[in-house]
Design a protein around this motif. Structure first.
Motif, PDB file in Angstrom:
ATOM      1  N   THR A 108      -3.687   0.799  -9.112  1.00 43.08           N
ATOM      2  CA  THR A 108      -4.097  -0.242  -8.175  1.00 43.08           C
ATOM      3  C   THR A 108      -4.550  -1.484  -8.923  1.00 43.08           C
ATOM      4  OG1 THR A 108      -4.749   1.334  -6.464  1.00 43.08           O
ATOM      5  CG2 THR A 108      -5.775  -0.850  -6.396  1.00 43.08           C
ATOM      6  N   LEU A 155       0.850  -1.191   0.000  1.00 46.28           N
ATOM      7  CA  LEU A 155       0.000   0.000   0.000  1.00 46.28           C
ATOM      8  C   LEU A 155       0.884   1.238   0.000  1.00 46.28           C
ATOM      9  CD1 LEU A 155      -2.750   1.446   0.387  1.00 46.28           C
ATOM     10  CD2 LEU A 155      -2.418   1.144   2.852  1.00 46.28           C
ATOM     11  N   THR A 205      -1.692  -1.367  -4.068  1.00 47.19           N
ATOM     12  CA  THR A 205      -2.800  -0.469  -3.793  1.00 47.19           C
ATOM     13  C   THR A 205      -2.268   0.943  -3.611  1.00 47.19           C
ATOM     14  OG1 THR A 205      -4.031  -2.243  -2.699  1.00 47.19           O
ATOM     15  CG2 THR A 205      -4.748   0.027  -2.285  1.00 47.19           C
ATOM     16  N   GLN A 250      -0.381  -7.770  -4.726  1.00 39.81           N
ATOM     17  CA  GLN A 250      -1.314  -6.644  -4.711  1.00 39.81           C
ATOM     18  C   GLN A 250      -0.562  -5.321  -4.572  1.00 39.81           C
ATOM     19  OE1 GLN A 250      -4.884  -6.616  -4.888  1.00 39.81           O
ATOM     20  NE2 GLN A 250      -4.530  -4.408  -5.100  1.00 39.81           N
TER      21      GLN A 250
END
Length: 114
Positions: free
Chosen positions: A88, A11, A111, A109
């Motif tokens: 993202t 993130l 983000t 992932q």
């Protein structure tokens, strides 16, 4: 057996940076690259690099992302700068042998918060 181990997702805030890595075991790979898939969208190519160092980028990431590889380590990297919320997605490592066999990583992932 080919195995791809990805790392580096996470993130980050808009404008931030991340570096993805993908270590591949097995045969030498002619093409190594990164794809991404956002929710509700098709998987798309982000950047690819040949064993000779030729690169190709999606228009949306040109000037912000840099792909590189270490052939001795069979590892491909994606340096992502100036990240945007639209970056993202789940990012997948992809490698191709000279016999056109294709392998995918498990995905990592990324983000980007606004």
């Amino acid at each position: 057996q080919v195995q791809l181990v990805e790392s580096g997702g996470g993130l980050v805030q808009t404008g931030g940076s991340l570096r993805l890595s993908c270590a591949a075991s097995g045969s030498p790979f002619h093409i190594m690259g990164w794809y991404r898939q956002a929710p509700g969208k098709q998987r798309e190519s982000v950047a690819i690099i040949s064993s000779g160092g030729s690169t190709n980028y999606a228009d949306s990431v040109k000037g912000r992302f840099t792909i590189s590889r270490d052939n001795a380590k069979n590892t491909v990297y994606l340096q992502m700068n100036s990240l945007k919320p639209e970056d993202t997605a789940v990012y997948y490592c992809n490698v191709k042998t000279i016999w056109s066999e294709t392998y995918w990583g498990q995905g990592t992932q990324v983000t980007v918060s606004s």
